[in-house]
Write a protein that holds these residues in place. Sequence first.
Motif, PDB file in Angstrom:
ATOM      1  N   THR A 172      32.204 -48.376 -25.347  1.00 18.01           N
ATOM      2  CA  THR A 172      31.345 -47.397 -24.670  1.00 18.01           C
ATOM      3  C   THR A 172      32.025 -46.959 -23.372  1.00 18.01           C
ATOM      4  O   THR A 172      32.325 -45.771 -23.184  1.00 18.01           O
ATOM      5  N   LEU A 173      32.305 -47.923 -22.520  1.00 21.58           N
ATOM      6  CA  LEU A 173      33.057 -47.622 -21.296  1.00 21.58           C
ATOM      7  C   LEU A 173      34.451 -47.095 -21.641  1.00 21.58           C
ATOM      8  O   LEU A 173      34.932 -46.113 -21.057  1.00 21.58           O
TER       9      LEU A 173
ATOM     10  N   ALA B  37      34.627 -43.436 -22.657  1.00 20.31           N
ATOM     11  CA  ALA B  37      34.554 -42.520 -21.504  1.00 20.31           C
ATOM     12  C   ALA B  37      35.927 -42.400 -20.847  1.00 20.31           C
ATOM     13  O   ALA B  37      36.363 -41.300 -20.479  1.00 20.31           O
TER      14      ALA B  37
ATOM     15  N   TYR C   2      33.437 -47.396 -34.136  1.00 18.94           N
ATOM     16  CA  TYR C   2      32.050 -47.044 -34.461  1.00 18.94           C
ATOM     17  C   TYR C   2      31.507 -46.337 -33.236  1.00 18.94           C
ATOM     18  O   TYR C   2      31.633 -46.865 -32.113  1.00 18.94           O
TER      19      TYR C   2
ATOM     20  N   GLU D 275      34.216 -53.750 -27.024  1.00 16.57           N
ATOM     21  CA  GLU D 275      33.303 -52.690 -26.610  1.00 16.57           C
ATOM     22  C   GLU D 275      34.118 -51.414 -26.486  1.00 16.57           C
ATOM     23  O   GLU D 275      35.313 -51.447 -26.126  1.00 16.57           O
TER      24      GLU D 275
ATOM     25  N   ALA E 267      31.159 -55.835 -23.375  1.00 19.22           N
ATOM     26  CA  ALA E 267      30.988 -54.774 -22.379  1.00 19.22           C
ATOM     27  C   ALA E 267      31.168 -55.306 -20.958  1.00 19.22           C
ATOM     28  O   ALA E 267      31.907 -54.708 -20.170  1.00 19.22           O
TER      29      ALA E 267
ATOM     30  N   GLN F 285      26.759 -58.840 -25.861  1.00 17.90           N
ATOM     31  CA  GLN F 285      26.710 -57.537 -25.174  1.00 17.90           C
ATOM     32  C   GLN F 285      27.899 -56.698 -25.618  1.00 17.90           C
ATOM     33  O   GLN F 285      28.825 -56.445 -24.845  1.00 17.90           O
ATOM     34  N   LEU F 286      27.821 -56.226 -26.867  1.00 15.10           N
ATOM     35  CA  LEU F 286      28.841 -55.327 -27.391  1.00 15.10           C
ATOM     36  C   LEU F 286      28.690 -53.950 -26.741  1.00 15.10           C
ATOM     37  O   LEU F 286      29.646 -53.186 -26.639  1.00 15.10           O
ATOM     38  N   ILE F 287      27.465 -53.660 -26.335  1.00 21.04           N
ATOM     39  CA  ILE F 287      27.100 -52.381 -25.707  1.00 21.04           C
ATOM     40  C   ILE F 287      26.653 -52.694 -24.287  1.00 21.04           C
ATOM     41  O   ILE F 287      25.935 -53.664 -24.075  1.00 21.04           O
TER      42      ILE F 287
ATOM     43  N   MET G 287      27.230 -44.816 -27.711  1.00 21.58           N
ATOM     44  CA  MET G 287      27.546 -46.253 -27.672  1.00 21.58           C
ATOM     45  C   MET G 287      28.671 -46.474 -28.678  1.00 21.58           C
ATOM     46  O   MET G 287      28.688 -45.856 -29.737  1.00 21.58           O
ATOM     47  N   ALA G 288      29.574 -47.350 -28.348  1.00 20.54           N
ATOM     48  CA  ALA G 288      30.721 -47.505 -29.241  1.00 20.54           C
ATOM     49  C   ALA G 288      31.323 -48.893 -29.153  1.00 20.54           C
ATOM     50  O   ALA G 288      31.196 -49.583 -28.149  1.00 20.54           O
ATOM     51  N   PHE G 289      31.936 -49.274 -30.240  1.00 19.10           N
ATOM     52  CA  PHE G 289      32.776 -50.465 -30.257  1.00 19.10           C
ATOM     53  C   PHE G 289      33.869 -50.224 -31.289  1.00 19.10           C
ATOM     54  O   PHE G 289      33.793 -49.271 -32.072  1.00 19.10           O
TER      55      PHE G 289
ATOM     56  N   ALA H 210      26.930 -39.169 -18.332  1.00 19.12           N
ATOM     57  CA  ALA H 210      27.617 -40.459 -18.268  1.00 19.12           C
ATOM     58  C   ALA H 210      29.130 -40.350 -18.198  1.00 19.12           C
ATOM     59  O   ALA H 210      29.800 -41.226 -17.667  1.00 19.12           O
TER      60      ALA H 210
ATOM     61  N   SER I  14      22.077 -45.485 -23.887  1.00 24.14           N
ATOM     62  CA  SER I  14      23.121 -44.488 -23.706  1.00 24.14           C
ATOM     63  C   SER I  14      23.113 -43.481 -24.858  1.00 24.14           C
ATOM     64  O   SER I  14      22.799 -43.835 -25.997  1.00 24.14           O
TER      65      SER I  14
ATOM     66  N   PRO J  53      20.921 -45.032 -18.016  1.00 20.37           N
ATOM     67  CA  PRO J  53      21.845 -44.727 -19.118  1.00 20.37           C
ATOM     68  C   PRO J  53      22.739 -43.518 -18.870  1.00 20.37           C
ATOM     69  O   PRO J  53      23.747 -43.351 -19.549  1.00 20.37           O
ATOM     70  N   LYS J  54      22.363 -42.684 -17.893  1.00 19.38           N
ATOM     71  CA  LYS J  54      23.241 -41.555 -17.566  1.00 19.38           C
ATOM     72  C   LYS J  54      24.315 -41.964 -16.566  1.00 19.38           C
ATOM     73  O   LYS J  54      25.157 -41.163 -16.186  1.00 19.38           O
ATOM     74  N   ASP J  55      24.263 -43.243 -16.117  1.00 20.78           N
ATOM     75  CA  ASP J  55      25.191 -43.686 -15.082  1.00 20.78           C
ATOM     76  C   ASP J  55      26.079 -44.816 -15.594  1.00 20.78           C
ATOM     77  O   ASP J  55      26.035 -45.940 -15.120  1.00 20.78           O
ATOM     78  N   LEU J  56      26.902 -44.485 -16.608  1.00 17.88           N
ATOM     79  CA  LEU J  56      27.838 -45.467 -17.150  1.00 17.88           C
ATOM     80  C   LEU J  56      28.811 -45.935 -16.065  1.00 17.88           C
ATOM     81  O   LEU J  56      29.171 -47.108 -15.983  1.00 17.88           O
TER      82      LEU J  56
ATOM     83  N   ASN K 247      28.138 -43.637 -31.869  1.00 17.56           N
ATOM     84  CA  ASN K 247      26.975 -42.794 -32.170  1.00 17.56           C
ATOM     85  C   ASN K 247      26.885 -41.671 -31.145  1.00 17.56           C
ATOM     86  O   ASN K 247      27.563 -41.693 -30.115  1.00 17.56           O
TER      87      ASN K 247
END
Lengths: 361, 361
Positions: free
Chosen positions: A118-119, A122, A82, A116, A19, B332-334, A98-100, A151, A95, B340-343, A84
Motif C-alpha cells: 500500500t505504502l 504510492a 494484489y 505490504e 505495513a 498488518q498486511l495493510i 490497498m495492496a500487497f 493519499a 484506504s 485513510p486519505k493520509d497514507l 484494489n
Amino acid sequence: MPTQTTAPHAHASTLYLSAPEAVELVRRKGLAACLGGIADCITEDFLRWEQFDKSARVASYSRDGAIELMPIADDATYTFKYVNGHPRNTQLGLSTVMAFGVLADVATGAPQLLSELTLTTAMRTAAMSAVAAKALARPDSRVMAIIGNGAQSEFQALAFQHLLGITEVRLYDTDPAATAKLQANLHTSGLVVTVCASTAEAVRGADIVTTITADKARATIITAEMVEPGMHINAVGGDCPGKTELQAEVLTRGRVFVEYPPQTRIEGEIQQMPADFVVTELWQVLVGRQPGRRSDAEVTVFDSVGFALEDFSALRFMRAAALELGVGERIQLIPELADPKDLFGTLRQTTAPAMRLQAVA
Amino acid sequence: MPTQTTAPHAHASTLYLSAPEAVELVRRKGLAACLGGIADCITEDFLRWEQFDKSARVASYSRDGAIELMPIADDATYTFKYVNGHPRNTQLGLSTVMAFGVLADVATGAPQLLSELTLTTAMRTAAMSAVAAKALARPDSRVMAIIGNGAQSEFQALAFQHLLGITEVRLYDTDPAATAKLQANLHTSGLVVTVCASTAEAVRGADIVTTITADKARATIITAEMVEPGMHINAVGGDCPGKTELQAEVLTRGRVFVEYPPQTRIEGEIQQMPADFVVTELWQVLVGRQPGRRSDAEVTVFDSVGFALEDFSALRFMRAAALELGVGERIQLIPELADPKDLFGTLRQTTAPAMRLQAVA
C-alpha cells in the motif's frame, strides 16, 4: 516482532514485510532515498523491457470497485501484486487503494518475499511518474499543479521535488480537507505550496500537471482549453474502464506516452480513443528508440495506469532494503518438509496427543 | 504464536494461517472431517456455478515449471491462489507444488484471510476428485488404483475411503520409495493396501483409477487397453500444456467430464483432442442438467486440472475452521490509517527521533 534476516530453512521460508515494518524501513532510509531507489530500479527494468514475460493485469470488477492481480516475470524472478481500487472506502475508514505482493524464485516457485504494497505502491507510482517526466517534461520545469490531493499526492509532490527539481506545487481538490492535509504534510518540505480555488487556477502557468483523482467515473478534470504549450501532463488517476480524467481532446494536443499498450488501451485515458490511436511506449524512449520531448512547445501526456513491472522494481528494492536493514521476519507460508514427497507426514511430524493423531487417520 | 481471532481493527487486519497452523487445524478437526467439509463447500459452490466471475488461471511458464495465479469471485467474496508446479523441486528438498492464497471482501477489497494452501490444495484436490467420483463412479466402487504415489496420494486415498467407501487401494509408482511411503502412511487407515509391479497390474480389476504423476511431459500412463467397462478414471496429474497422463484413445472410450472447459482445453488431458471434442461440465451434472454415469458399463473420465472455484471453497472452509478453533493470528498486511486519505501520515504517526523525521521529509 522478531527481526531475523536469515532463516534456518532458507529455501521454504518467506521474508515478510508488514505495513508497520515498511514504514520503519522508509523512516530509516528516508523517503527521498526510497523514491530515488525505486526510480532507479524502474529505470533499470524498463531498459531491459524485452526480457520480461508481460501481460495485462487480471481485474475483477464489482459495483464498488476493482480487485486486480498484476503478475510479471523475467528468467530469474516472478512477482505479482494484489491491489484494489474502491473509491468509497474512505467513508468506511479504509484506504481507496490497498495492496500487497510477492516476489518468487522462477527456478523453484518458492515465494521469497511477501510485502505490504500500500505504502510501496504510492512510492512506486510517484517514482514512475518522475521517471517518465524526466524523459518528457521540459528540463527547466519548476511548477507542478496537483489535481486530486488524496493519499498519493504527497508522494507525487516529493518525488518531483527530489527527482526533477520542482520547487512549487499548486493544489486543488474538490474536498478542501484533502488539500489542507496535503498542504500541512508538505509544510516542512521546502516546496512553495499554493492552494488554488479551481483546477483551472492550479493549472494556469504550471510546467507539469499531475492528475490523481479517485472518482470511478468519466471525468473531464483537465479540458483542452487549460492545456498550454510545453506542458507535461502526468495523468495518474484514470486507471480502470470507465475512469478517466482528461477530456478526449487533450490527448490530441500532444504526444501520448504509455507503459504497456494492451493494458493502457483498456484502462487508461486512451480508452476514449480509437484502438489505433497512436501512442509511444515509454520504454522505447528510455532506451533511445523513440524521441521523448521534441521541443519546448510540445505538449506531452504520460497516460499512467500502473504496470506490473513497476511493482517488480519496487519489490526488489524493498527486499534489498529489508535485508540491508534487517527489517522484516521469516514466516512459514510454505510447509517445511523433512521429505518433500511426504506432505501427509506433516500431519504426524511433531508429538501430539494420541487422540489427535487418531482424528487424522 | 499468539492466537487471536478478533482484531482491534477488524477491517484492515488480515487473519494469517501459516503452514504449521494449518497442520494444527487439520489435526484438531481430523483429516477426514476436513476432506468432508471441503467436499461439502465445493458441492455447494458448484451448485451455484453461474454466480461466479470465472477465468482461466494466469500461468507463467519457465524451463523448470509453472507459477500460476487463480482468481475467482462471487458478489461478496474474492479469492485467489498462488501455486507453482516444479517437478524437479524434490531434488532440492522442496515440494513440487507450493501454494498460498487470499480471501478478500468484494465490497472493500480488504484481504480478510491469508492462508497457506500447500496442505490445503492437497485436501481440496482430493475432495474435488471425490465429489466428481460420487457423481460419476459406480456406486458399488470399492477398489481404487493409485498411479503416482507422491505428495498428494494419501489425500486421494483417504478422501475416497471416507467419502466414497473405497476399501482397497492398489499402488504403483516408478519410484518404489514413494510407494513404500504411501503404504506406510496408510498403515493405520483401515484400507487394504496392495503394492503392484506395474500400472497395468494396479489398474486391472479396479473400479476407479486415479492418476496423479508429476512428470512435466506427455506421458501415456494409462493406455486404452487397460481400460475396462465401468471404470471411472480420475485423471489428476495432467495439469499444464505438454503434461498429460492418458493415451488420447482413452478419452474416446467413455465420456469426459471437466471443471472449466476454457482452462481444461489448455491444460488437461483433452489438450490432446480437437478444440470441439465433446466434454460435459461437472457442475451441469451436479445441478441435474446433464446425466452423470448412465450405465454400469460406461467408462467415465474426470479430466481434473484444478479450478479456482475449488480453492474458493477450500479457503472459506479453512477460514471458518480457523475462526471456530481460534487458530491463526492477525497481521498488518495493510496499514491501519487514522485518516485513510493520509497514507503519508503513517510515516510520522509514532514518535521517532527528529533525525528520522527529517530523513522522511
